[in-house]
Design an enzyme around this catalytic site. Structure first.
Site, mmCIF file in Angstrom:
data_model
loop_
_atom_site.group_PDB
_atom_site.id
_atom_site.type_symbol
_atom_site.label_atom_id
_atom_site.label_comp_id
_atom_site.label_asym_id
_atom_site.label_seq_id
_atom_site.Cartn_x
_atom_site.Cartn_y
_atom_site.Cartn_z
ATOM 1 N N ARG A 26 0.831 -1.206 0.000
ATOM 2 C CA ARG A 26 0.000 0.000 0.000
ATOM 3 C C ARG A 26 0.865 1.255 0.000
ATOM 4 N NH1 ARG A 26 -4.046 -0.402 4.763
ATOM 5 N NH2 ARG A 26 -4.799 1.536 3.848
ATOM 6 N N GLN A 82 -9.945 9.252 8.334
ATOM 7 C CA GLN A 82 -9.698 7.854 8.714
ATOM 8 C C GLN A 82 -8.606 7.273 7.810
ATOM 9 O OE1 GLN A 82 -13.701 5.689 9.608
ATOM 10 N NE2 GLN A 82 -14.179 7.358 8.166
ATOM 11 N N ASN A 83 -8.248 8.027 6.763
ATOM 12 C CA ASN A 83 -7.290 7.525 5.781
ATOM 13 C C ASN A 83 -5.864 7.641 6.299
ATOM 14 O OD1 ASN A 83 -9.558 7.216 4.219
ATOM 15 N ND2 ASN A 83 -9.215 9.109 3.042
ATOM 16 N N ASP A 89 -3.395 7.675 4.012
ATOM 17 C CA ASP A 89 -2.608 8.266 2.922
ATOM 18 C C ASP A 89 -2.328 9.738 3.248
ATOM 19 O OD1 ASP A 89 -5.717 8.237 1.211
ATOM 20 O OD2 ASP A 89 -4.674 10.093 1.746
ATOM 21 N N HIS A 98 -6.491 7.132 12.151
ATOM 22 C CA HIS A 98 -6.010 5.742 12.048
ATOM 23 C C HIS A 98 -4.542 5.657 11.677
ATOM 24 C CE1 HIS A 98 -10.458 4.476 11.271
ATOM 25 N NE2 HIS A 98 -10.222 4.765 12.543
HETATM 26 N N1 APR Z 1 -16.253 9.146 -4.006
HETATM 27 C C1 APR Z 1 -16.816 9.194 -2.754
HETATM 28 N N2 APR Z 1 -17.083 8.101 -2.008
HETATM 29 C C2 APR Z 1 -16.782 6.908 -2.557
HETATM 30 C C3 APR Z 1 -16.210 6.761 -3.847
HETATM 31 C C4 APR Z 1 -15.944 7.954 -4.576
HETATM 32 N N3 APR Z 1 -15.411 7.912 -5.809
HETATM 33 N N4 APR Z 1 -16.042 5.424 -4.085
HETATM 34 C C5 APR Z 1 -16.490 4.769 -2.996
HETATM 35 N N5 APR Z 1 -16.954 5.650 -2.078
HETATM 36 C C6 APR Z 1 -17.530 5.394 -0.751
HETATM 37 C C7 APR Z 1 -18.265 4.087 -0.618
HETATM 38 O O1 APR Z 1 -19.611 4.228 -1.052
HETATM 39 C C8 APR Z 1 -18.177 3.845 0.890
HETATM 40 O O2 APR Z 1 -19.256 4.469 1.576
HETATM 41 O O3 APR Z 1 -16.465 5.313 0.166
HETATM 42 C C9 APR Z 1 -16.875 4.535 1.283
HETATM 43 C C10 APR Z 1 -15.763 3.554 1.594
HETATM 44 O O4 APR Z 1 -16.129 2.853 2.751
HETATM 45 P P1 APR Z 1 -15.026 1.891 3.414
HETATM 46 O O5 APR Z 1 -14.373 1.083 2.350
HETATM 47 O O6 APR Z 1 -15.689 1.208 4.569
HETATM 48 O O7 APR Z 1 -13.907 2.898 3.954
HETATM 49 P P2 APR Z 1 -13.930 3.719 5.305
HETATM 50 O O8 APR Z 1 -15.316 4.136 5.673
HETATM 51 O O9 APR Z 1 -12.912 4.792 5.163
HETATM 52 O O10 APR Z 1 -13.397 2.632 6.379
HETATM 53 C C11 APR Z 1 -13.152 3.109 7.682
HETATM 54 O O11 APR Z 1 -12.233 0.967 8.269
HETATM 55 O O12 APR Z 1 -10.958 -0.789 7.653
HETATM 56 C C12 APR Z 1 -10.967 0.327 8.425
HETATM 57 O O13 APR Z 1 -9.123 1.602 9.118
HETATM 58 C C13 APR Z 1 -9.908 1.302 8.006
HETATM 59 O O14 APR Z 1 -10.015 3.711 7.953
HETATM 60 C C14 APR Z 1 -10.694 2.517 7.561
HETATM 61 C C15 APR Z 1 -12.001 2.359 8.285
#
Ligand code: APR
Length: 226
Positions: free
Chosen positions: A55, A85-86, A88, A103
């Site tokens: 990553r 939460q990212n 990056d 995180h």
């Molecule tokens: N623009 C905006 N939102 C988007 C896009 C986009 N192009 N593509 C996907 N999404 C949305 C999805 O619909 C979803 O609601 O981004 C969200 C991603 O959700 P997750 O994959 O669950 O990511 P996240 O909410 O950041 O996860 C939280 O979980 O695994 C742990 O530590 C990790 O920080 C992470 C935390």
């Protein structure tokens, strides 16, 4: 007006970084407890280090997108803090000057003994890479089951904000997902996500679309609020 921006993996999707829970997401190919938990690291440190090495290498190849850029620009007219939460650094590279990482950060490392022994680290971390005191290095990432030290800072920021933007998060991981509950009663909430995890209300404005189009739209609406 003070704006807190809570971002998740979705804001970095259009930069080419996988989200976690979308189809073909990061957690589809991996067992979270194997690659993102202290138990997993104790059991097989090389597997965990390799997951983050992959990553980290990818992060160094991608760039911020228009959503990151629009949030950085927003600082010229409002008091903005990004609570992400990212892991990056795309918000920072886009120019956001106040970023709270709930995180951790992929481009930083620390040793396995102390949470505060943090250093910039852009290379792979391998078993045997140790700090100056001889302790094994690990990514400066909050793994599942570990404390989220910046949560109190984040709560205070949300409680004092007039506007909350929530961008690209499935709102499934706590305590980050609980931040919305700390919004002031009259704070305006803008939720940008193609698959919104919450419902609209008189104070919650939903943009059910990608971040690169939804964030600029929400910001132009905020700029008319004055
Ligand atoms: N623009 C905006 N939102 C988007 C896009 C986009 N192009 N593509 C996907 N999404 C949305 C999805 O619909 C979803 O609601 O981004 C969200 C991603 O959700 P997750 O994959 O669950 O990511 P996240 O909410 O950041 O996860 C939280 O979980 O695994 C742990 O530590 C990790 O920080 C992470 C935390």
């Amino acid at each position: 007006m003070k704006i807190s921006v809570l971002t998740g993996a979705g804001i970095s999707a259009e930069s080419g970084l996988k989200t976690f829970r979308d189809s073909n997401g990061l957690w589809e190919g991996h067992d979270v407890m194997e690659v993102a938990s202290p138990q997993g690291f104790d059991k097989n440190p090389a597997l965990v280090l390799d997951f983050y090495n992959q990553r980290r290498r990818q992060l160094l190849e991608v760039s911020p997108n228009k959503a990151h850029d629009a949030l950085a620009q927003l600082e010229s007219t409002h008091e903005v803090v990004v609570i992400t939460q990212n892991v990056d650094d795309l918000h920072e590279r886009a120019g956001s000057s106040r970023v709270v990482h709930l995180h951790g950060e992929l481009l930083k490392a620390r040793n396995v003994v102390s949470e505060t022994s943090v250093q910039e680290w852009k290379n792979d971390i391998l078993v045997g890479d140790v700090c100056e005191n001889g302790h094994q290095l690990r990514p400066h990432i909050v793994w599942f089951g570990e404390a989220v030290p910046m949560m109190d800072v984040a709560i205070n920021l949300v409680e004092s904000s007039d506007i909350i933007m929530i961008i690209g998060t499935s709102m499934q991981v706590y305590p980050a997902a609980s931040l919305l509950q700390y919004a002031k009663p009259h704070a305006l909430i803008y939720f940008i996500d193609p698959n919104p995890a919450i419902n609209p209300s008189e104070r919650i404005r939903i943009y059910a679309e990608n971040a690169t189009t939804g964030v600029p739209k929400a910001i132009s609406e905020i700029n008319q609020l004055r």
